[in-house]
Design an enzyme around this catalytic site. Structure first.
Site, PDB file in Angstrom:
ATOM      1  N   PRO A  10      -1.973  -1.059   4.439  1.00 44.48           N
ATOM      2  CA  PRO A  10      -1.166  -1.251   5.648  1.00 44.48           C
ATOM      3  C   PRO A  10      -1.582  -0.238   6.707  1.00 44.48           C
ATOM      4  CG  PRO A  10       0.120  -0.177   3.918  1.00 44.48           C
ATOM      5  CD  PRO A  10      -1.186  -0.569   3.301  1.00 44.48           C
ATOM      6  N   MET A  11      -1.864  -0.725   7.913  1.00 38.42           N
ATOM      7  CA  MET A  11      -2.297   0.151   9.004  1.00 38.42           C
ATOM      8  C   MET A  11      -1.551  -0.240  10.275  1.00 38.42           C
ATOM      9  SD  MET A  11      -6.445   0.317   8.337  1.00 38.42           S
ATOM     10  CE  MET A  11      -6.592  -1.418   7.843  1.00 38.42           C
ATOM     11  N   CYS A  93       3.530   8.017   4.835  1.00 35.32           N
ATOM     12  CA  CYS A  93       3.273   8.229   6.263  1.00 35.32           C
ATOM     13  C   CYS A  93       3.767   9.603   6.688  1.00 35.32           C
ATOM     14  CB  CYS A  93       3.952   7.153   7.092  1.00 35.32           C
ATOM     15  SG  CYS A  93       3.673   7.352   8.871  1.00 35.32           S
ATOM     16  N   LYS A 132       3.851   3.256  -2.219  1.00 37.65           N
ATOM     17  CA  LYS A 132       2.599   3.850  -1.740  1.00 37.65           C
ATOM     18  C   LYS A 132       2.914   5.302  -1.411  1.00 37.65           C
ATOM     19  CE  LYS A 132      -1.362   3.094   1.309  1.00 37.65           C
ATOM     20  NZ  LYS A 132      -1.538   4.457   1.834  1.00 37.65           N
ATOM     21  N   ASN A 203      -6.213   4.961  -3.432  1.00 40.56           N
ATOM     22  CA  ASN A 203      -6.390   4.823  -1.991  1.00 40.56           C
ATOM     23  C   ASN A 203      -6.866   6.155  -1.425  1.00 40.56           C
ATOM     24  OD1 ASN A 203      -4.238   4.925   0.821  1.00 40.56           O
ATOM     25  ND2 ASN A 203      -6.079   3.701   0.731  1.00 40.56           N
ATOM     26  N   GLY A 204      -7.679   6.079  -0.347  1.00 43.32           N
ATOM     27  CA  GLY A 204      -8.123   7.293   0.333  1.00 43.32           C
ATOM     28  C   GLY A 204      -9.598   7.567   0.150  1.00 43.32           C
ATOM     29  N   GLY A 205     -10.335   7.546   1.274  1.00 42.50           N
ATOM     30  CA  GLY A 205     -11.742   7.929   1.253  1.00 42.50           C
ATOM     31  C   GLY A 205     -12.698   6.909   0.685  1.00 42.50           C
ATOM     32  N   GLY A 225      -9.015   0.852   3.608  1.00 35.83           N
ATOM     33  CA  GLY A 225      -8.303   0.837   4.873  1.00 35.83           C
ATOM     34  C   GLY A 225      -9.195   0.630   6.068  1.00 35.83           C
ATOM     35  N   ARG A 226      -9.438   1.690   6.811  1.00 38.34           N
ATOM     36  CA  ARG A 226     -10.144   1.571   8.082  1.00 38.34           C
ATOM     37  C   ARG A 226     -11.570   1.083   7.955  1.00 38.34           C
ATOM     38  NH1 ARG A 226      -5.811   4.085   8.866  1.00 38.34           N
ATOM     39  NH2 ARG A 226      -4.850   4.230  10.935  1.00 38.34           N
TER      40      ARG A 226
END
Length: 341
Positions: A10-11, A93, A132, A203-205, A225-226
């Protein structure tokens, strides 16, 4: 319905329904998440705007944010009634807005409240309630504390944990929180070893499908994600390599499917740019990609999309990029066919 092997994070201002529809054209198997949605807004706001989605988006999870168990339980019920496959509680967040609202990562300061929330949500719905979360707060995280939180949340009914493998530093910006705290993927691996009956999504990186496949040897799932927003076709081989599906669309096929979708949306009064803005990177790194981005950015219309599609079809046939005239002349159709690089 409950496959978490690969998902898109989710972004905020990115994973709206138009971008999710785009990603679904690239991958049939990847799990999709809404933007973080404030639970109180679901109760009091425009639900059509907040919750509407296209049937093709399934499997789809609604991510909620809040700190009131009753409000979150009711928002979860509403999400289930709208047809979501999962409801996810945001515990990661670190933004100032989240802190002002008392939700997101700062909720980890009060694990007891989180347990209340999760129990209320789990009792309210039949679909899975997931979380999350971050490893901890303010760079003071320890693995025993993290494992203790997982155990408590599992007792409240959570079976799926999406773990952003960084601490949350509440004094830093959201962007800095994606870069400054060190990644500890090994902690997520260890959680899976210590809680084999639970599902852990790392999640992450993670910047590529190849990296995701490596992590999948140690955990149940990976969330990107991005990297996906910057190039949706990062997921082009996901269906075959992760889910065992034969689906494999070309960039042009996805673009044409989006053209039909945006026309349908326009008939409902949705401006084309709402979806076109997510398509700017559709030809990332490809011949004609920069030109595609320019034409859509300048035109912001279905007419501009048609011209860009025509040009990219020519590039696809001839294997070389074409360049239009100077900025400001992109609307001149006869100029699009002149000049090459």
């Amino acid at each position: 319905m409950f496959d978490h092997r690969l998902s898109v994070a989710p972004m905020v201002d990115r994973t709206d329904r138009h971008f999710r529809f785009l990603v679904r054209q690239v991958s049939r198997g990847v799990r999709l998440y809404t933007e973080m949605t404030v639970a109180l807004g679901v109760l009091r706001g425009n639900r059509e705007r907040l919750l509407r989605f296209h049937p093709e988006e399934h499997p789809l999870a609604l991510q909620l944010a809040g700190n009131d168990p009753r409000v979150l339980a009711e928002a979860a019920r509403i999400g289930e009634a709208w047809g979501y496959d999962e409801v996810n509680l945001n515990l990661g967040c670190p933004s100032e807005k989240a802190q002002e609202g008392g939700y997101g990562a700062c909720l980890l300061l009060d694990p007891g409240r989180v347990v209340e929330i999760l129990r209320a949500m789990a009792e309210a719905v039949r679909i899975p309630v997931t979380v999350k979360m971050r490893l901890g707060l303010e760079g003071q995280e320890t693995y025993p504390a993290l494992a203790g939180q997982v155990a408590r949340f599992a007792e409240a009914g959570v079976r799926v944990f999406i773990v952003h493998a960084r601490s949350a530093l509440l004094h830093l910006s959201t962007r800095a929180n994606r870069e400054v705290p060190p990644l500890r993927h090994g902690w997520v691996y260890r959680l899976k070893e210590d809680f084999p009956g639970l599902t852990f999504v790392l999640n992450g990186g993670v910047r590529s499908l190849e990296e995701a496949l490596v992590h999948l040897q140690r955990v149940d799932g990976v969330m990107l994600g991005r990297a996906v927003y910057q190039d949706p076709f990062l997921l082009a081989e996901a269906d075959r390599r992760v889910f065992g599906l034969s689906h494999r669309a070309s960039r042009l096929e996805v673009a044409w499917r989006m053209r039909a979708y945006l026309e349908e949306e326009a008939q409902r009064g949705v401006p084309p740019w709402a979806g076109l803005r997510h398509m700017l990177s559709l030809f990332h790194g490809q011949p004609g990609g920069r030109l595609w981005r320019r034409l859509l950015s300048e035109g912001r219309s279905l007419k501009a999309l048609d011209r860009a599609l025509k040009l990219l079809e020519e590039v696809d046939q001839e294997g070389q990029e074409q360049e239009p005239g100077p900025k400001g002349q992109a609307e001149a159709a006869d100029g699009l066919a002149r000049g090459r690089v």
